[in-house]
Motif scaffolding. Structure first.
Motif, PDB file in Angstrom:
ATOM      1  N   PHE A 162      -3.019   7.095 -13.449  1.00  0.00           N
ATOM      2  CA  PHE A 162      -3.473   6.714 -12.109  1.00  0.00           C
ATOM      3  C   PHE A 162      -4.250   5.399 -12.135  1.00  0.00           C
ATOM      4  O   PHE A 162      -4.142   4.579 -11.222  1.00  0.00           O
ATOM      5  CB  PHE A 162      -4.322   7.832 -11.494  1.00  0.00           C
ATOM      6  N   VAL A 163      -5.039   5.184 -13.186  1.00  0.00           N
ATOM      7  CA  VAL A 163      -5.789   3.919 -13.313  1.00  0.00           C
ATOM      8  C   VAL A 163      -4.817   2.743 -13.421  1.00  0.00           C
ATOM      9  O   VAL A 163      -4.981   1.720 -12.751  1.00  0.00           O
ATOM     10  CB  VAL A 163      -6.734   3.973 -14.536  1.00  0.00           C
TER      11      VAL A 163
ATOM     12  N   ASP B 145       2.745  -1.773 -16.633  1.00  0.00           N
ATOM     13  CA  ASP B 145       2.709  -0.501 -15.914  1.00  0.00           C
ATOM     14  C   ASP B 145       4.068   0.198 -16.011  1.00  0.00           C
ATOM     15  O   ASP B 145       4.156   1.410 -16.208  1.00  0.00           O
ATOM     16  CB  ASP B 145       2.344  -0.781 -14.449  1.00  0.00           C
TER      17      ASP B 145
ATOM     18  N   GLY C 281      -1.304  -1.799  -8.128  1.00  0.00           N
ATOM     19  CA  GLY C 281      -1.500  -1.969  -6.692  1.00  0.00           C
ATOM     20  C   GLY C 281      -2.365  -3.172  -6.370  1.00  0.00           C
ATOM     21  O   GLY C 281      -2.009  -4.012  -5.537  1.00  0.00           O
ATOM     22  N   THR C 282      -3.498  -3.288  -7.063  1.00  0.00           N
ATOM     23  CA  THR C 282      -4.392  -4.424  -6.791  1.00  0.00           C
ATOM     24  C   THR C 282      -3.716  -5.732  -7.200  1.00  0.00           C
ATOM     25  O   THR C 282      -3.912  -6.762  -6.558  1.00  0.00           O
ATOM     26  CB  THR C 282      -5.733  -4.265  -7.528  1.00  0.00           C
TER      27      THR C 282
ATOM     28  N   PHE D 268       1.513   6.977  -6.664  1.00  0.00           N
ATOM     29  CA  PHE D 268       0.511   8.028  -6.890  1.00  0.00           C
ATOM     30  C   PHE D 268       1.138   9.411  -6.742  1.00  0.00           C
ATOM     31  O   PHE D 268       0.990  10.277  -7.596  1.00  0.00           O
ATOM     32  CB  PHE D 268      -0.635   7.868  -5.880  1.00  0.00           C
TER      33      PHE D 268
ATOM     34  N   THR E 177      -8.171  -5.893 -10.963  1.00  0.00           N
ATOM     35  CA  THR E 177      -7.043  -5.497 -11.827  1.00  0.00           C
ATOM     36  C   THR E 177      -7.468  -5.509 -13.291  1.00  0.00           C
ATOM     37  O   THR E 177      -7.174  -4.573 -14.048  1.00  0.00           O
ATOM     38  CB  THR E 177      -5.857  -6.464 -11.627  1.00  0.00           C
TER      39      THR E 177
ATOM     40  N   LEU F  54       0.835  -1.206   0.000  1.00  0.00           N
ATOM     41  CA  LEU F  54       0.000   0.000   0.000  1.00  0.00           C
ATOM     42  C   LEU F  54       0.868   1.254   0.000  1.00  0.00           C
ATOM     43  O   LEU F  54       0.561   2.238  -0.671  1.00  0.00           O
ATOM     44  CB  LEU F  54      -0.933  -0.007   1.213  1.00  0.00           C
TER      45      LEU F  54
ATOM     46  N   TRP G 190       2.218   1.734  -3.460  1.00  0.00           N
ATOM     47  CA  TRP G 190       1.086   2.226  -4.265  1.00  0.00           C
ATOM     48  C   TRP G 190       0.915   3.739  -4.062  1.00  0.00           C
ATOM     49  O   TRP G 190       0.828   4.522  -5.004  1.00  0.00           O
ATOM     50  CB  TRP G 190      -0.166   1.452  -3.831  1.00  0.00           C
TER      51      TRP G 190
ATOM     52  N   SER H  18      -3.097   2.044 -10.140  1.00  0.00           N
ATOM     53  CA  SER H  18      -4.017   1.369  -9.225  1.00  0.00           C
ATOM     54  C   SER H  18      -4.131  -0.106  -9.580  1.00  0.00           C
ATOM     55  O   SER H  18      -4.195  -0.961  -8.699  1.00  0.00           O
ATOM     56  CB  SER H  18      -5.389   2.028  -9.275  1.00  0.00           C
ATOM     57  N   SER H  19      -4.130  -0.399 -10.890  1.00  0.00           N
ATOM     58  CA  SER H  19      -4.217  -1.800 -11.287  1.00  0.00           C
ATOM     59  C   SER H  19      -2.967  -2.550 -10.831  1.00  0.00           C
ATOM     60  O   SER H  19      -3.040  -3.721 -10.449  1.00  0.00           O
ATOM     61  CB  SER H  19      -4.384  -1.918 -12.804  1.00  0.00           C
TER      62      SER H  19
ATOM     63  N   PHE I  75      -9.608  -2.477 -14.045  1.00  0.00           N
ATOM     64  CA  PHE I  75      -8.783  -1.270 -14.241  1.00  0.00           C
ATOM     65  C   PHE I  75      -8.123  -1.305 -15.617  1.00  0.00           C
ATOM     66  O   PHE I  75      -8.070  -0.284 -16.322  1.00  0.00           O
ATOM     67  CB  PHE I  75      -7.692  -1.182 -13.167  1.00  0.00           C
TER      68      PHE I  75
END
Lengths: 123, 243
Positions: B101-102, B230, B108-109, A38, B132, A31, A34, B105-106, B135
């Motif tokens: 950002f999308v 990514d 991250g998941t 960002f 994922t 996290l 992540w 986030s993918s 996203f």
């Protein structure tokens, strides 16, 4: 002998407790990465949004890019916990691409020069 | 053994291999050892594939650099080209920022999916893989929107309304190839998520195509591919859109 050990390792369940090459990390770490990705992306975007120019712009763009790439490869792709052999086998070859980049940059400059000289910059 | 007891994290592995990096590095290459000892073939081969893919993307970006450096015609300003009108004002590069950002986030998941895969929590791992994929599909959808907009504005692989024609060819080639990777990844994710959720890796069900039994490690290997997609975007974002 080497073969049997290799097979035993491959056959072992990936989540076997205490397996050295199977890192267990708290969710918090992922996290945090992540979140940093960002923040760094937002910073990259801000460089453009604010409209920075010149050396400061290129330096910041490349800095944020490398930090992001480093975080993804090291933590998300678990490279930080891989064997040194694998790390070098994967990371060194792309670095050598920089030589190619240098050659092509010099080639591009030469092409630009000839275009300016012979076409007067019109094409 | 002494070294193992000094480093409790490495202790339970009980390998005969030295635990320090350089000693291992030498041992890996010495006396007829397997060079990536302890790294499964599936993972090593995915890394080798990603390395080859790095060269392909690298060549595309170098070609783009060469075209952009050598043209005497002005290069279009990506900040303006990719601006969107929101509430009457032009916001520069906003679509690309959202896409970035999308995709992050993918990633991250996906990282969490790999984590829960290791813990053998198939519901969490499977659901996170579905998120994922969602996203990823979202990213491809926005890219389709971006392509449509630019094509309507007259961008072609051989021309564009704002200057150097190479802008069009490099744009379609680089983002198109990346988008293809994302699309493949989404399909790959959906197939794997189904297997994970169905419990194939617990029941030892054989794969339809390979007729071999899968293992939870497949999630990590899938993760390597997804994070790579990514990763490539990080470079495209910097060199194509920000530069």
């Amino acid at each position: 002998m080497a073969d049997t050990t290799a097979h035993a390792e491959v056959g072992a369940p990936a989540a076997a407790p205490g397996h050295a090459d199977t890192p267990h990390h708290p969710v918090k770490l992922y996290l945090a990465v992540w979140g940093w990705l960002f923040v760094l992306s937002a910073c990259s975007y801000l460089v453009d949004y604010i409209g920075l120019h010149g050396w400061l712009r290129w330096t910041l763009i490349v800095l944020f890019m490398l930090l992001k790439a480093g975080l993804i490869v090291a933590i998300f792709m678990h490279m930080a916990w891989e064997r040194l052999t694998l790390i070098y086998a994967i990371l060194l070859p792309p670095l050598l691409v920089m030589v190619f980049v240098g050659i092509m940059a010099s080639e591009a400059n030469y092409t630009l020069l000839t275009r300016v000289l012979y076409y007067g910059g019109g094409n | 053994m002494t070294e193992s007891s000094l480093h409790p994290a490495a202790a339970p592995s009980a390998e005969a291999m030295p635990s320090s990096g350089w000693r291992r590095f030498v041992a890996d290459w010495a006396s007829d050892q397997t060079s990536f000892k302890g790294v499964s073939w599936g993972k090593a081969m995915m890394w080798v594939f990603l390395l080859s893919d790095t060269f392909v993307f690298g060549c595309f970006l170098v070609a783009y650099m060469t075209a952009r450096m050598s043209t005497t015609v002005p290069w279009p300003n990506p900040s303006e080209v990719f601006a969107l009108e929101i509430g009457g004002t032009e916001v520069p590069l906003i679509l690309i920022a959202i896409m970035t950002f999308v995709l992050i986030s993918s990633s991250g998941t996906m990282a969490l999916a790999v984590h829960y895969g290791y813990l053998r929590d198939r519901r969490k791992a499977g659901r996170l893989m579905l998120v994922t994929a969602l996203f990823g599909a979202c990213f491809v959808g926005m890219q389709a929107f971006e392509w449509t907009k630019l094509i309507r504005e007259g961008v072609r692989p051989w021309a564009n309304p704002w200057g150097a024609p190479q802008f069009g060819s490099t744009f379609f080639m680089i983002t198109g190839f990346h988008g293809t990777h994302v699309t493949m990844g989404v399909i790959f994710l959906l197939v794997l998520a189904r297997k994970v959720l169905r419990g194939d890796y617990e029941t030892g069900r054989r794969g339809f195509f390979t007729s071999r039994r899968g293992r939870y490690e497949a999630i990590e290997i899938m993760g390597l591919y997804w994070h790579f997609v990514d990763l490539v975007w990080v470079f495209i974002f910097a060199f194509f859109y920000l530069w």
